[in-house]
Design a protein around this motif. Structure first.
Motif: not given
Length: 279
Positions: A255-264
């Protein structure tokens, strides 16, 4: 040094309705958290001119997604053997005690499963209503942390998901468990989620764009907090004892990785749209 130990031994059960169905603090807080998120989301929909019919449908999808996802997630992630050994206890709010089924409420609920259930429910909802998934996800990200706060306070009332011993004369003694001062990890998490809620409100009020950015930040903040606070918690199930990271931490990483990729990605898209045609 003055000892700062709080002794906590409140019964999780308030009373029994009709002498059979237990009324618990956790149940009231869980319901209250969902109700507060419901009214906040209703206000957001009205503020943005979305009809009540679409909102009513969203509330049904999200509540069902939360409960079904959290319930199945608990057994898939923590007690998979129940799926074939006791399927009735997975589906129904019952438990077998001394060979007899009794009403026990839905005691096994996993937050990671709840999030997955909500995401699936919102995808299905958006297919029906033709609304943007990222638009809806951003607004759910604003209200969801409130429910998370209430749930963790409910865990504290239940004396469950307890923290590790503090090793000193400070902490909370959960008298229903033992006589050791422990970290009130449930309250640490509730405070962290309250801070996440404050951040989500700030981003929403500033009308941060594009759609999906707030949802990405939500995933980063919520699950980073969960990952860190897990270090203060006791292991929840036996198989975690030999693990460097527990199940909650391993489940938080995607979830942290998905959130980081989505926000970026969404922020980059916004920058490109703003300056891409400057020349």
């Amino acid at each position: 040094m003055i000892a700062t130990v709080i002794h906590w031994g409140t019964s999780p059960e308030i009373t029994k309705l009709f002498g059979v169905f237990p009324l618990t603090y956790y149940g009231l807080l869980f319901t209250g958290g969902i109700a507060l998120a419901y009214f906040m989301m209703a206000w957001i929909y009205r503020r943005e001119g979305i009809g009540d019919e679409k909102f009513d449908r969203l509330s049904i999808y999200v509540v069902l997604g939360t409960i079904i996802g959290a319930r199945l997630g608990h057994f898939l992630f923590y007690q998979p053997e129940y799926l074939w050994k006791a399927p009735l206890e997975v589906v129904l709010p019952i438990a077998k005690v001394d060979g007899v089924y009794q009403f026990d409420g839905y005691r096994g609920l996993a937050s990671h499963g709840g999030i997955i259930g909500i995401i699936i429910a919102v995808i299905l909802y958006c297919r029906k209503t033709k609304l943007s998934f990222l638009w809806v996800a951003d607004r759910l990200a604003v209200v969801a942390p409130v429910t998370c706060v209430f749930i963790r306070v409910g865990n504290f009332m239940n004396s469950e998901i307890i923290g590790k011993p503090t090793g000193g004369d400070y902490g909370v003694v959960f008298r229903l468990v033992d006589a050791i001062p422990r970290h009130p990890a449930q309250l640490y998490e509730a405070i962290a989620y309250l801070l996440v809620f404050s951040m989500m409100i700030m981003l929403y009020r500033r009308n941060v764009k594009p759609d999906g950015f707030i949802f990405g930040i939500f995933l980063i903040l919520l699950f980073s907090a969960r990952f860190g606070i897990e270090f203060f918690k006791e292991k929840q199930v036996a198989f975690e004892r030999g693990m460097t990271l527990n199940m909650g931490q391993w489940l938080s990483i995607p979830f942290i990785l998905i959130g980081s990729a989505l926000a970026a990605y969404r922020r980059k898209s916004a920058v490109n749209n703003e300056y891409g045609h400057a020349y």
